[in-house]
Design a protein around this motif. Structure first.
Motif, short mmCIF file in Angstrom:
data_model
loop_
_atom_site.label_atom_id
_atom_site.label_comp_id
_atom_site.label_asym_id
_atom_site.label_seq_id
_atom_site.Cartn_x
_atom_site.Cartn_y
_atom_site.Cartn_z
N GLU A 59 18.94 -28.61 -12.19
CA GLU A 59 17.90 -27.63 -12.51
C GLU A 59 17.64 -27.55 -14.01
O GLU A 59 16.53 -27.20 -14.44
CB GLU A 59 18.31 -26.26 -11.98
CG GLU A 59 18.42 -26.17 -10.47
CD GLU A 59 19.69 -26.80 -9.91
OE1 GLU A 59 20.63 -27.05 -10.71
OE2 GLU A 59 19.74 -27.05 -8.69
N GLU A 60 18.65 -27.85 -14.81
CA GLU A 60 18.47 -27.80 -16.27
C GLU A 60 17.59 -28.94 -16.75
O GLU A 60 16.83 -28.79 -17.72
CB GLU A 60 19.84 -27.82 -16.94
CG GLU A 60 20.64 -26.56 -16.65
CD GLU A 60 22.09 -26.62 -17.09
OE1 GLU A 60 22.58 -25.61 -17.64
OE2 GLU A 60 22.75 -27.66 -16.87
N ILE A 61 17.68 -30.08 -16.09
CA ILE A 61 16.79 -31.20 -16.41
C ILE A 61 15.38 -30.89 -15.92
O ILE A 61 14.39 -31.15 -16.61
CB ILE A 61 17.30 -32.50 -15.78
CG1 ILE A 61 18.77 -32.73 -16.14
CG2 ILE A 61 16.44 -33.68 -16.21
CD1 ILE A 61 19.07 -32.72 -17.61
N ALA A 62 15.30 -30.33 -14.72
CA ALA A 62 14.00 -29.99 -14.16
C ALA A 62 13.23 -29.04 -15.06
O ALA A 62 12.01 -29.15 -15.21
CB ALA A 62 14.18 -29.39 -12.76
N GLY A 63 13.93 -28.11 -15.69
CA GLY A 63 13.27 -27.17 -16.59
C GLY A 63 12.59 -27.85 -17.76
O GLY A 63 11.48 -27.49 -18.15
N VAL A 100 25.08 -34.31 -9.81
CA VAL A 100 24.47 -34.47 -8.49
C VAL A 100 25.59 -34.76 -7.49
O VAL A 100 26.74 -35.00 -7.87
CB VAL A 100 23.42 -35.59 -8.50
CG1 VAL A 100 22.26 -35.20 -9.39
CG2 VAL A 100 24.02 -36.91 -8.96
N ASP A 101 25.26 -34.78 -6.22
CA ASP A 101 26.29 -34.91 -5.18
C ASP A 101 27.12 -36.18 -5.35
O ASP A 101 28.35 -36.16 -5.20
CB ASP A 101 25.64 -34.90 -3.80
CG ASP A 101 25.10 -33.53 -3.42
OD1 ASP A 101 25.50 -32.54 -4.06
OD2 ASP A 101 24.27 -33.46 -2.49
N SER A 102 26.45 -37.29 -5.67
CA SER A 102 27.17 -38.55 -5.78
C SER A 102 28.16 -38.53 -6.94
O SER A 102 29.26 -39.11 -6.85
CB SER A 102 26.18 -39.71 -5.95
OG SER A 102 25.39 -39.54 -7.12
N ARG A 114 11.28 -29.92 -6.74
CA ARG A 114 11.40 -28.54 -6.26
C ARG A 114 10.87 -27.54 -7.29
O ARG A 114 10.12 -26.61 -6.96
CB ARG A 114 12.85 -28.24 -5.90
CG ARG A 114 13.08 -26.87 -5.28
CD ARG A 114 14.55 -26.66 -4.96
NE ARG A 114 15.03 -27.67 -4.02
CZ ARG A 114 14.88 -27.59 -2.70
NH1 ARG A 114 14.27 -26.54 -2.17
NH2 ARG A 114 15.35 -28.54 -1.91
N LEU A 115 11.27 -27.72 -8.55
CA LEU A 115 10.84 -26.76 -9.57
C LEU A 115 9.35 -26.90 -9.87
O LEU A 115 8.66 -25.89 -10.08
CB LEU A 115 11.66 -26.94 -10.85
CG LEU A 115 11.45 -25.87 -11.92
CD1 LEU A 115 11.70 -24.47 -11.37
CD2 LEU A 115 12.35 -26.13 -13.13
N LEU A 116 8.84 -28.12 -9.87
CA LEU A 116 7.39 -28.30 -10.05
C LEU A 116 6.61 -27.59 -8.94
O LEU A 116 5.60 -26.93 -9.20
CB LEU A 116 7.04 -29.78 -10.07
CG LEU A 116 7.37 -30.54 -11.36
CD1 LEU A 116 7.26 -32.05 -11.14
CD2 LEU A 116 6.43 -30.12 -12.50
N ALA A 117 7.11 -27.72 -7.72
CA ALA A 117 6.44 -27.04 -6.60
C ALA A 117 6.53 -25.53 -6.74
O ALA A 117 5.55 -24.80 -6.49
CB ALA A 117 7.06 -27.50 -5.28
#
Length: 259
Positions: free
Chosen positions: A226-230, A183-185, A25-28
């Motif tokens: 989102e913190e990992i995605a960054g 995450v949800d799980s 999502r963040l890359l997009a």
């Protein structure tokens, strides 16, 4: 801030849910042409439509046939994020040799398959990014999850070896090492455990107490996807041209090290 990813094609393995979805999502959002990967067609297509992905790649990366199918759909990839993996909550008594083999196949060899299929093209084009999603258990394992921790260590190790192999090619290889991520799980797992552990009833209490017992850190909470995605987006960008063979820990200070 524009991180200059417009027009770069990115494949995030295991991106139909959880951490992989947040990375895709963040890359997009930052302008990359993202290929969503998963084994569940409906989930992968749903995520792809939501984030505006350019393609959906379906396949089991634990097999050569699945990896071939994913690579064919992905095309000329500039950014490969090896995120797909598996884990369970087995300890030494439960993790049979067969479980070890399966975990290594899914968590390590699947990434190698994609590297072998996609990195040669990056080398030919003179630019690329390979990012492994690792974890703190790679260097500080606990008695639980021995098979999973060992597979993370292999991910970290292969990333450095690949960086040395890619010297001078314009392609880099790095690791993002998350701590425990909500995450949800994970949220469901912690909520189910809360009554027997006495962690409280509200989610704020549960998270704080679970973090204290499982992953003591400087923030008293679990990380967010989102913190990992960054961190992944940074390593994928030209701002990380001078970074290779490195591990970026995003774990709230869980891993204590001076290097």
């Amino acid at each position: 801030m524009d991180v200059n990813l417009t027009g770069r094609r990115a494949l995030v393995t295991g991106s139909s849910s959880g951490l992989g979805e947040a990375i895709a999502r963040l890359l997009a959002t930052e302008g990359a042409d993202v290929v969503v990967h998963g084994r569940d067609v409906v989930r992968a297509r749903t995520v792809a439509a939501d984030i505006g992905a350019v393609a959906v790649a379906i396949g089991d990366l634990a097999t050569d046939e699945g990896a071939d199918a994913v690579a064919a759909t992905a095309g000329e990839v500039d950014i490969l994020v090896n995120n797909a993996g598996t884990y369970d909550h087995s300890g030494w008594d439960d993790a049979t040799p067969q479980v070890w083999v399966r975990t290594y196949e899914v968590n390590v060899v699947s990434g190698v398959r994609m590297i072998r299929r996609l990195v040669p093209g990056m080398r030919e084009r003179g630019w690329g990014r390979v990012i492994q999603i690792g974890g703190g258990l790679s260097s500080q394992p606990t008695p639980m999850l021995p098979h999973y921790s060992a597979s993370l260590a292999a991910r970290h190790n292969l990333a450095v070896s690949l960086a040395r192999e890619l010297k001078g090619t314009g392609v880099t290889s790095n690791v993002v090492s998350p701590g425990a991520i909500l995450v949800d799980s994970v949220e469901r797992f912690l909520t189910e455990m809360a009554p027997e552990r006495g962690w409280g009833e509200s989610w704020e209490e549960i998270e704080r107490n679970a973090a204290r017992d499982f992953v003591p850190n400087d923030f008293g909470r679990f990380g967010r996807p989102e913190e990992i995605a960054g961190a992944v987006v940074y390593l994928a960008s030209p701002y990380a041209d001078y970074v290779s063979g490195a591990t970026i820990r995003v774990d709230g200070g869980t891993i204590r090290s001076v290097i």
